[in-house]
Design a protein around this motif. Structure first.
Motif, PDB file in Angstrom:
ATOM      1  N   GLU A  14       3.807  -5.156   0.076  1.00 50.84           N
ATOM      2  CA  GLU A  14       3.907  -3.755  -0.338  1.00 50.84           C
ATOM      3  C   GLU A  14       5.260  -3.506  -0.999  1.00 50.84           C
ATOM      4  O   GLU A  14       6.277  -4.090  -0.620  1.00 50.84           O
ATOM      5  N   ASN A 155      -2.571  -2.330   5.997  1.00 52.43           N
ATOM      6  CA  ASN A 155      -1.728  -1.626   5.035  1.00 52.43           C
ATOM      7  C   ASN A 155      -2.440  -1.298   3.722  1.00 52.43           C
ATOM      8  O   ASN A 155      -2.078  -0.346   3.041  1.00 52.43           O
ATOM      9  N   GLY A 163       0.519   3.716  -2.034  1.00 49.56           N
ATOM     10  CA  GLY A 163       1.006   2.349  -1.832  1.00 49.56           C
ATOM     11  C   GLY A 163       0.931   1.516  -3.101  1.00 49.56           C
ATOM     12  O   GLY A 163       0.062   1.728  -3.945  1.00 49.56           O
ATOM     13  N   PHE A 165       0.956  -2.581  -4.225  1.00 47.56           N
ATOM     14  CA  PHE A 165       0.782  -3.898  -3.621  1.00 47.56           C
ATOM     15  C   PHE A 165       0.644  -4.999  -4.660  1.00 47.56           C
ATOM     16  O   PHE A 165       0.129  -4.776  -5.759  1.00 47.56           O
TER      17      PHE A 165
END
Length: 199
Positions: A14, A155, A163, A165
């Protein structure tokens, strides 16, 4: 007692911001990885360049699909609506295949009536292009797929909200648990997770 077999899918890391994600993508690209992807809640301008993605081959497929539609429409109308068989010296086939040209107000039924074919040619060009776009895209991105290993990550659901990633897959030839994790740490990755896929 049942045992679930698992295999490593890859590492998921992340990042805090678009800028961090962009620079991480450049570092992964420069490290020579081929099987990896970036996930964010919105498109990021220039990310294809940062990832080193080549231009998609899909437009070439769509062009071929459109040409196929045009050709099929032309052949279908030429054979069924003109004296096609007579023009090529095979008039006896006219009765065998039972094609009957549509005569409108005494207008000729030959290849020079081509402008009347344009609407159908246009429609089939669009139709075949649309189908090629849909099925070509699904084939190129490997869909439909009912489940993905990343869905098991705690996550990963944040990618659709706030988020950012990077996931490097284990099937990449350069993948190694130590080296890949170290690269993601150096790139500024947080919450680095080894994602496993159930067999």
């Amino acid at each position: 007692m049942s045992t679930t077999l698992k295999r490593v899918h890859g590492y998921l890391a992340e990042f805090d911001s678009v800028k961090d994600l962009y620079h991480a993508a450049e570092q992964v690209r420069d490290a020579g990885y081929q099987r990896w992807d970036v996930h964010s809640p919105f498109p990021i301008h220039g990310m294809d360049t940062a990832m080193g993605n080549p231009r998609s081959i899909l437009p070439k497929f769509v062009f071929c699909g459109g040409i196929t539609g045009t050709t099929i429409a032309f052949i279908l109308q030429t054979i069924t609506q003109t004296n096609f068989w007579s023009h090529i010296g095979l008039g006896f086939l006219q009765k065998i295949v039972e094609t009957y040209p549509t005569v409108v107000q005494g207008k000729p039924t030959d290849i020079w009536t081509l402008p009347a074919f344009f609407p159908v040619m246009f429609e089939l060009t669009i139709l075949f292009s649309a189908f090629t776009t849909l099925f070509g895209l699904l084939a190129l991105i490997g869909l439909p797929r009912w489940n993905h290993p990343l869905f098991a990550s705690k996550n990963f659901p944040k990618f659709s909200d706030d988020g950012f990633f990077v996931c490097i897959e284990a099937r990449d030839p350069k993948f190694s648990q130590e080296g890949t994790k170290s690269l993601l740490e150096k790139a500024g990755g947080k919450n680095i997770e080894l994602v496993e896929d159930e067999l």
